[in-house]
Scaffold this active site. Sequence first.
Site, PDB file in Angstrom:
ATOM      1  N   TYR A 164       0.729  -1.401  -0.027  1.00  0.00           N
ATOM      2  CA  TYR A 164       0.057   0.046   0.024  1.00  0.00           C
ATOM      3  C   TYR A 164       0.688   1.433   0.090  1.00  0.00           C
ATOM      4  O   TYR A 164       1.643   1.164   0.656  1.00  0.00           O
ATOM      5  CB  TYR A 164      -0.804   0.017   1.159  1.00  0.00           C
ATOM      6  CG  TYR A 164      -1.700   1.468   1.360  1.00  0.00           C
ATOM      7  CD1 TYR A 164      -2.783   1.693   0.455  1.00  0.00           C
ATOM      8  CD2 TYR A 164      -1.270   2.135   2.235  1.00  0.00           C
ATOM      9  CE1 TYR A 164      -3.476   3.056   0.700  1.00  0.00           C
ATOM     10  CE2 TYR A 164      -1.851   3.496   2.410  1.00  0.00           C
ATOM     11  CZ  TYR A 164      -3.018   3.709   1.615  1.00  0.00           C
ATOM     12  OH  TYR A 164      -3.723   4.945   1.890  1.00  0.00           O
ATOM     13  N   HIS A 194      -3.708  16.370  -3.081  1.00  0.00           N
ATOM     14  CA  HIS A 194      -4.019  16.549  -1.561  1.00  0.00           C
ATOM     15  C   HIS A 194      -3.672  17.964  -1.198  1.00  0.00           C
ATOM     16  O   HIS A 194      -4.137  18.486  -0.192  1.00  0.00           O
ATOM     17  CB  HIS A 194      -3.544  15.650  -0.813  1.00  0.00           C
ATOM     18  CG  HIS A 194      -3.581  14.204  -0.932  1.00  0.00           C
ATOM     19  ND1 HIS A 194      -3.961  13.732  -2.097  1.00  0.00           N
ATOM     20  CD2 HIS A 194      -3.832  13.295  -0.042  1.00  0.00           C
ATOM     21  CE1 HIS A 194      -4.371  12.459  -1.928  1.00  0.00           C
ATOM     22  NE2 HIS A 194      -4.648  12.027  -0.729  1.00  0.00           N
ATOM     23  N   ASN A 266       1.452  11.972   5.436  1.00  0.00           N
ATOM     24  CA  ASN A 266       0.656  10.946   6.178  1.00  0.00           C
ATOM     25  C   ASN A 266       0.998  11.047   7.706  1.00  0.00           C
ATOM     26  O   ASN A 266       1.343   9.791   8.193  1.00  0.00           O
ATOM     27  CB  ASN A 266       0.652   9.484   5.639  1.00  0.00           C
ATOM     28  CG  ASN A 266      -0.543   8.791   5.901  1.00  0.00           C
ATOM     29  OD1 ASN A 266      -1.539   9.031   6.295  1.00  0.00           O
ATOM     30  ND2 ASN A 266      -0.305   7.432   5.811  1.00  0.00           N
ATOM     31  N   TYR A 322     -14.558  32.552  46.698  1.00  0.00           N
ATOM     32  CA  TYR A 322     -13.771  31.458  46.190  1.00  0.00           C
ATOM     33  C   TYR A 322     -12.822  31.967  45.004  1.00  0.00           C
ATOM     34  O   TYR A 322     -11.992  31.136  44.689  1.00  0.00           O
ATOM     35  CB  TYR A 322     -14.968  30.515  45.394  1.00  0.00           C
ATOM     36  CG  TYR A 322     -15.805  29.804  46.306  1.00  0.00           C
ATOM     37  CD1 TYR A 322     -15.588  29.790  47.670  1.00  0.00           C
ATOM     38  CD2 TYR A 322     -16.700  29.123  45.622  1.00  0.00           C
ATOM     39  CE1 TYR A 322     -16.631  29.233  48.496  1.00  0.00           C
ATOM     40  CE2 TYR A 322     -17.633  28.184  46.503  1.00  0.00           C
ATOM     41  CZ  TYR A 322     -17.483  28.336  47.887  1.00  0.00           C
ATOM     42  OH  TYR A 322     -18.503  27.462  48.694  1.00  0.00           O
ATOM     43  N   ARG A 325      -9.823  32.583  47.445  1.00  0.00           N
ATOM     44  CA  ARG A 325      -9.474  31.513  48.415  1.00  0.00           C
ATOM     45  C   ARG A 325      -9.338  30.094  47.661  1.00  0.00           C
ATOM     46  O   ARG A 325      -8.656  29.374  47.926  1.00  0.00           O
ATOM     47  CB  ARG A 325     -10.746  31.192  49.281  1.00  0.00           C
ATOM     48  CG  ARG A 325     -10.720  30.322  50.224  1.00  0.00           C
ATOM     49  CD  ARG A 325     -11.552  30.670  51.663  1.00  0.00           C
ATOM     50  NE  ARG A 325     -12.828  30.817  51.202  1.00  0.00           N
ATOM     51  CZ  ARG A 325     -14.018  30.191  51.374  1.00  0.00           C
ATOM     52  NH1 ARG A 325     -13.804  28.924  51.891  1.00  0.00           N
ATOM     53  NH2 ARG A 325     -15.110  30.612  51.062  1.00  0.00           N
ATOM     54  N   PHE A 371      -1.350   7.108  12.071  1.00  0.00           N
ATOM     55  CA  PHE A 371      -1.564   8.118  11.564  1.00  0.00           C
ATOM     56  C   PHE A 371      -2.849   9.187  12.292  1.00  0.00           C
ATOM     57  O   PHE A 371      -3.068  10.219  12.013  1.00  0.00           O
ATOM     58  CB  PHE A 371      -1.817   8.478   9.994  1.00  0.00           C
ATOM     59  CG  PHE A 371      -2.818   7.124   9.967  1.00  0.00           C
ATOM     60  CD1 PHE A 371      -4.167   7.503   9.879  1.00  0.00           C
ATOM     61  CD2 PHE A 371      -2.440   6.075   9.186  1.00  0.00           C
ATOM     62  CE1 PHE A 371      -5.306   6.396   9.741  1.00  0.00           C
ATOM     63  CE2 PHE A 371      -3.558   5.175   8.947  1.00  0.00           C
ATOM     64  CZ  PHE A 371      -4.645   5.309   9.343  1.00  0.00           C
ATOM     65  N   GLU A 456     -11.970   5.713   4.994  1.00  0.00           N
ATOM     66  CA  GLU A 456     -11.289   6.387   6.439  1.00  0.00           C
ATOM     67  C   GLU A 456     -12.613   6.793   7.182  1.00  0.00           C
ATOM     68  O   GLU A 456     -13.180   7.901   7.049  1.00  0.00           O
ATOM     69  CB  GLU A 456     -10.485   7.671   5.953  1.00  0.00           C
ATOM     70  CG  GLU A 456      -9.190   7.210   5.326  1.00  0.00           C
ATOM     71  CD  GLU A 456      -8.844   8.245   4.220  1.00  0.00           C
ATOM     72  OE1 GLU A 456      -9.054   9.397   4.259  1.00  0.00           O
ATOM     73  OE2 GLU A 456      -7.785   7.816   3.531  1.00  0.00           O
TER      74      GLU A 456
END
Length: 587
Positions: A164, A194, A266, A322, A325, A371, A456
């Site tokens: 792959y 991409h 990737n 608060y 404190r 990834f 994906e």
Amino acid sequence: MPRYTVHVRGEWLAVPCLNGANTVGWLGREAVRRYMKNKPDNGGFTSVEEVKFYVRRCKGLGLLDLDDTVEDALEDNEFVEVVIEGDIMSPDFIPSQPEGVHLYSKYREPEQYISLDGNSLTTEDLVSLGKGLYKIKLTPEAEAKVKRSREVIERIVKEQTVVYGITTGFGKFARTVIPNSKLMELQVNLVRSHSAGNKKPLVVMLKGTVGASGDLAPLSHLALGLIGEGKMWSPKSGWADAKYVLEAHGLRPITLKPKEGLALINGTQMITSLGCEAVERASAIARQADIVAALTLEVLKGTTKAFDTESHRFCDRVQDAYTMRCCPQVHGVVNDTIAFVKDIMMTEINSATDNPMVFAERAETISGGNFHGEYPAKALDYLAIGVHELAAISERRIERLCNPSLSELPAFLVTEGGLNSGFMIAHCTAAALVSENKALCHPSSVDSLSTSAATEDHVSMGGWSARKALRVIEHVEQVLAIELLAACQGIEFLRPLRTTTPLEKVYDLVRSVVRPWMKDRFMAPDIEAAHRLLVEQKVWEVAKPYIEKYRREHIPESRPGSPTAFSLGSLGKKTHTGHDHSHQNEL
């Protein structure tokens, strides 16, 4: 021979200059002449002489005097833009520096190196690299590992093994085998296709990653520049076409071999790099939040003994609110949150997040899921939630400083209230930032959308986790800057009383950039000045020596006892009548 890279109407031109006495105007005309020469219609001009223009630096946009000589006005290989009168700015030209990057008038390459070994990179190292303080080099051991891994890839290609991303397509195309003759083209196509990110760039496009199968779109923009395409930024050039930026630094575009394009994009590098900056800025503001809170505590006549047995010093209040404190509890868990997230970031930046993974010692590759950005995504959502609380409690302290019924100080910390509004709207700004943070603290990592034709099918959305964590932290810094100003203004009304030495040093630091408020004035620059003190950690720097001294000596500050302090031990002394009270101090 000096050379300049000139931008004219969307074109980048390299213009050599034989004579340093030539003027900036000459450089502009020569660039226009070369631009016209490259256009079939001469760019719509009849002659160079008819073109009216001005010249400015790409870095910082400073205008240049056309009569200055190039040797006086410019550095060798500097990037400039010729702006032709009547033109609008070219839509593909990004002259300004990335958001959050501060440029200096003269860029100096760092001399020191950080060595990458795959094990010891820290969040501090990464932020220092981002500031341009170091160069990077591989250790000999790391380089040897890379070479051994490369040998595994070359063997796969030579033997035409189906693996792959090396000899196949990507995602849904994982079953498509690519012939050896097109494996290099495959990697270039991957990076080009991409590079589909969005949003004004930081150094890469900020939007486009879903945080699984790596930060594909942003990292592709980064890789695209390495092959000489798209846009790049450097402190020497500003934004420009990648090939010119590479040339300006004596670099050539790289040629991608099998798997190398995939390896560049990737991974979780965008999530973790922004996450490391978020962690370091969070650490800085958390340290200084304690100091700012201490200053407010003094102005409101609070007590450090609220963290022990004494409730208040010489007044009839039994307890502080608060927001004063409970600072140790609220601020404390923020510090624990930062430490937890930092540990995850350190693991991530020293990990391989590629796919497939190459195991050279076993001479094999394994397709896994390193990834996936779920770890940093969840951690950074947690960071935003944790650090936000510093602003939430700070805003409430600002309210106490500004409200005369709570502070016993003039309303909104200004004289002649009514005529002057003082810190009224500064407090509103703090409230607005805190409210915005509440929305930003919604965890993005609870979301997932299936992508790549359902291959994906679960993603982390970690890119948004990282970006919004940074935005939350910036808001926290700004709210604490307002509290810092308000606390210092409160001190003005308590003079001639003085606070502790370290807090007086902090007061002096603030007054070195912001003068006291006697009457209303433009406030935004004061808030920005205080914000810079916090971002640059100046407040921490002045207080740090005193804090370290206290830690070394472990000697608490001597304070007179309070008439309102209460303990079982003191009660026993007052009521002892000869009976056994040996268990009265036990709870």
